[in-house]
Design a protein around this motif. Structure first.
Motif, PDB file in Angstrom:
ATOM      1  N   SER A 281     -15.456  21.028   1.895  1.00  0.00           N
ATOM      2  CA  SER A 281     -14.345  21.910   1.621  1.00  0.00           C
ATOM      3  C   SER A 281     -13.465  20.362   1.360  1.00  0.00           C
ATOM      4  O   SER A 281     -13.800  19.312   1.850  1.00  0.00           O
ATOM      5  CB  SER A 281     -13.875  22.329   2.891  1.00  0.00           C
ATOM      6  OG  SER A 281     -12.487  22.599   2.791  1.00  0.00           O
ATOM      7  N   ILE A 282     -12.777  20.716  -0.449  1.00  0.00           N
ATOM      8  CA  ILE A 282     -12.366  19.792  -0.189  1.00  0.00           C
ATOM      9  C   ILE A 282     -10.178  20.593  -0.129  1.00  0.00           C
ATOM     10  O   ILE A 282      -9.211  20.435  -0.561  1.00  0.00           O
ATOM     11  CB  ILE A 282     -11.837  19.838  -1.847  1.00  0.00           C
ATOM     12  CG1 ILE A 282     -12.259  20.758  -2.827  1.00  0.00           C
ATOM     13  CG2 ILE A 282     -13.481  18.284  -1.930  1.00  0.00           C
ATOM     14  CD1 ILE A 282     -11.783  20.355  -3.921  1.00  0.00           C
ATOM     15  N   ILE A 283     -10.457  21.701   0.938  1.00  0.00           N
ATOM     16  CA  ILE A 283      -8.703  22.719   1.170  1.00  0.00           C
ATOM     17  C   ILE A 283      -7.278  21.615   1.216  1.00  0.00           C
ATOM     18  O   ILE A 283      -6.718  21.275   0.557  1.00  0.00           O
ATOM     19  CB  ILE A 283      -9.311  23.596   1.641  1.00  0.00           C
ATOM     20  CG1 ILE A 283     -10.443  24.039   1.518  1.00  0.00           C
ATOM     21  CG2 ILE A 283      -8.026  24.092   2.084  1.00  0.00           C
ATOM     22  CD1 ILE A 283     -10.693  25.439   2.394  1.00  0.00           C
ATOM     23  N   LEU A 284      -8.099  20.797   2.019  1.00  0.00           N
ATOM     24  CA  LEU A 284      -6.759  19.899   2.086  1.00  0.00           C
ATOM     25  C   LEU A 284      -6.910  18.633   1.297  1.00  0.00           C
ATOM     26  O   LEU A 284      -5.535  18.887   1.100  1.00  0.00           O
ATOM     27  CB  LEU A 284      -7.158  19.035   3.888  1.00  0.00           C
ATOM     28  CG  LEU A 284      -7.341  19.724   4.906  1.00  0.00           C
ATOM     29  CD1 LEU A 284      -6.808  19.466   6.018  1.00  0.00           C
ATOM     30  CD2 LEU A 284      -5.480  20.722   5.712  1.00  0.00           C
ATOM     31  N   GLN A 285      -7.750  18.344   0.330  1.00  0.00           N
ATOM     32  CA  GLN A 285      -7.353  16.938  -0.090  1.00  0.00           C
ATOM     33  C   GLN A 285      -6.525  18.584  -1.696  1.00  0.00           C
ATOM     34  O   GLN A 285      -5.311  17.535  -1.961  1.00  0.00           O
ATOM     35  CB  GLN A 285      -8.771  16.979  -1.119  1.00  0.00           C
ATOM     36  CG  GLN A 285      -8.992  15.325  -0.498  1.00  0.00           C
ATOM     37  CD  GLN A 285     -10.536  16.612   0.812  1.00  0.00           C
ATOM     38  OE1 GLN A 285     -10.235  17.907   1.537  1.00  0.00           O
ATOM     39  NE2 GLN A 285     -11.642  16.051   0.410  1.00  0.00           N
ATOM     40  N   GLN A 286      -6.572  19.196  -1.500  1.00  0.00           N
ATOM     41  CA  GLN A 286      -5.784  20.575  -2.166  1.00  0.00           C
ATOM     42  C   GLN A 286      -4.493  20.220  -2.032  1.00  0.00           C
ATOM     43  O   GLN A 286      -3.791  19.958  -2.682  1.00  0.00           O
ATOM     44  CB  GLN A 286      -6.372  21.676  -2.559  1.00  0.00           C
ATOM     45  CG  GLN A 286      -8.028  21.932  -3.215  1.00  0.00           C
ATOM     46  CD  GLN A 286      -7.682  23.260  -2.919  1.00  0.00           C
ATOM     47  OE1 GLN A 286      -9.003  23.871  -2.454  1.00  0.00           O
ATOM     48  NE2 GLN A 286      -7.931  23.983  -3.899  1.00  0.00           N
TER      49      GLN A 286
END
Lengths: 309, 309, 309
Positions: A281-286
């Motif tokens: 997951s790259i959700i927080l990078q988004q």
């Protein structure tokens, strides 16, 4: 310099525009990761965040981007405002502009509201979401995040999974990704996929496992609980069962794919915690990239507004 | 320097005070039209905008004026605040002041609320509207806009048209215009004109065409849709028919008059679009001038608050 | 330097921590009483005030403290936010932090919410009230105000009077005062005093006159009108009769005691106006000291967040 004076939608941008925004965002991402996170670039500008619809997350991201650029920030939310008193959209915005505001960031429930405004006012407008139509800065931050993770978007396969019909994220993503040379698929129950998707040149898939097997990146959309009464699927539990992304599904794949989500996430509905918090997951990078991308858009449009440039 | 420590109403101001505010506002209007719209004048002051009643437009105008003067700004709105918890007005304001706030801009539903406060607290208070009583900065920006358009107010004829009874704008305008040497008329249905108007030395007229034929400036007030239940006139359509200002009416006149409106406007009710958007109208100039006038008021009152002046 | 990375509650602080905060607050009190009330200490920090429960007063005090320290300030309130859209607390806060926010000030209805967060995130957290559990900055400003008035807290007798059960102020005060060497009594109807009070080593008293005769300082808590339906006492009038602090009661004492109240006060219920506005009362000093104490807490925690310190 950008080819447009407003950011109304990804549809209006050239590939060169998108590349310029993403490159400028890279520079700003370095800025916000320094101990001193501010630059004086927009020190002399006043930006109004005009939100006719609530969106704490997007508003906060824009507000931080504006403050990092040293702009003066004015927040205008529709609740309790003159909008309820019968004023037209154009009058409301013209009033704000008469107070010497230089740029408008607008969220509105009606598709096309910012496009209408752009025809009638001088100031630069950024569309922060117009109904279920476009949400261009979301698509740009998604593209930025994918490129950061994968190195290159051209030739990659992206599956957008979930409620495509009610999403302003889906359409903007499709436009951005196609311009950047990716292949796009949408996946969800047929009740949540609009008929016109095929005309946009995207693949349509109803089986989530097949979508995951095909793609390099799965951009999982949010099920909007508040719209559940529309009865587009029998129950949340059933949705999670057929379309929720979980670890078991990912383990069935023969390689690692990237998981994205525009937030806020419903853990256990469209995505399980073991996926959301995994290294896929790259959700927080988004979210982090959102500030940098919005700084880039504000900065580049400000250049268009200065007569002496 | 001003003769008062607070701006509670136009009634308390001398002609010299009003002239000083309008002249200072001219200077600030130049400031906000420069590329760099800020001056450091109030850099060391903290100003609280205390709004017990919603007013996005007026609050925004004050907030921008404060920011252009480099003041620190705190917004306090009554919704969800201690006011609902049974605290008195004086306690609420004393609490804000104890946090070392230097000036209070207050909107309150009760006529006289800022006057009451002024007797009990040290800080300078600016009345941003107290019920249907006064709205002094609106009258000052109206006077500023008229003078800017006509060169001189003395001897001019101003008709205030519409709902005089429920307007905080009418009374402040009458006081300001009379002090500045204008003749004032109020025009509207008799149900919307208070009996005491004649005691104020203003003409009263019920026929709108006669008012327009008489005046140099028509200041058209807003019909407050939210108060329609009071049944002061049969219907909006009927009001528009008898008192709405439209192009046909203006074309019956033998000369060009100036059209003003404090906003937000109800297009098609008190004023039609072809009038609001015509060259007669200075409605958006009023909004722009509002920021300059409020900067002047804040700046001049700040001088009164400094012990070493 | 503080022994903690977060201010979750007074319980976790050492006496040395409390002394350091109070001394630092003294310096900042001088700052906010200068003509120039700002210091550049936190110029490079961004602080988010995350309020899941309304509290205008506490939020304003923190916001001013942050601005006096030159921090960038972001306000996030739960109403209309993603919280209502089903997002978890941790996701909401992680999203805010991903936008490069350095410190979180949080008010939450659930006891322990900030403690839970502190275990899962990097940023420093300040508890601005967690349900009926702790409200540490209130206790610190109360201690600061007592010490300022009495010179020394060690050996002094403090009575906390009123609704102990529903107060987040009582518990934090007890912890702080005991660490500082004071004797503490709680006084109120038995329905409003939790059973575990005796285990904390505080005296319990039901007769208000006896409490006043015993103490040097009476910290009078607010009766929360909005919770009256719980029927912990027959009526407000009856409460005022038996537990309200009035002039007659104070005149029965053989010496002058100090009266405190965390606000907002219900005049005529827990305290009469002649007491609240008397020279006994240091209620407004508490509010002023609140800003200084919060500046101290923010400043000291910021030092813990900088890796290069």
């Amino acid at each position: 310099m950008l080819s447009v004076n407003h950011l109304l939608g990804i549809k209006d941008l050239t590939l060169k525009d998108i590349e310029l925004i993403l490159e400028t965002a890279s520079t700003f991402k370095e800025v916000i990761n320094r101990p001193i996170k501010k630059v004086p670039s927009l020190r002399d500008m006043t930006i109004a965040n005009v939100f006719f619809e609530n969106s704490t997350r997007t508003r906060l991201s824009f507000e931080l981007a504006e403050k990092r650029l040293s702009a003066d920030v004015i927040n205008f939310s529709a609740s309790g405002s003159s909008v309820k008193k019968g004023e037209t959209l154009l009058d409301t915005v013209n009033n704000i502009l008469a107070m010497k505001v230089d740029m408008i960031v607008m969220r509105h429930a009606s598709p096309g509201a910012p496009h209408f405004l752009a025809k009638h006012i001088q100031a630069n407008i950024i569309n922060a979401g117009d109904g279920t139509h476009e949400h261009p800065t979301q698509a740009l931050l998604d593209a930025f995040s994918m490129r950061e993770k994968l190195g290159e978007i051209r030739g990659k396969k992206i599956a957008i999974i979930g409620d495509i019909s009610h999403s302003r994220v889906a359409l903007s993503n499709i436009f951005a990704l196609q311009k950047l040379g990716a292949e796009v698929m949408v996946c969800g129950p047929s009740t949540l996929i609009p008929k016109y998707m095929k005309d946009l040149g995207v693949k349509v898939e109803h089986q989530v496992l097949r979508a995951l097997q095909w793609c390099d990146v799965a951009n999982v959309l949010r099920i909007q609980l508040e719209r559940q009464q529309a009865q587009n699927f029998p129950s949340l539990r059933e949705y999670a069962l057929y379309y929720g992304i979980n670890k078991t599904l990912l383990e069935k794949l023969d390689r690692e794919i990237v998981i994205m989500h525009p937030g806020p996430i419903n853990r256990g509905v469209e995505i399980t915690s073991d996926v959301a918090d995994s290294s896929h997951s790259i959700i927080l990078q988004q979210v982090e990239n959102g500030v940098a991308v919005r700084m880039a858009v504000l900065y580049l449009l400000a250049q268009k507004s200065k007569p002496f440039d």
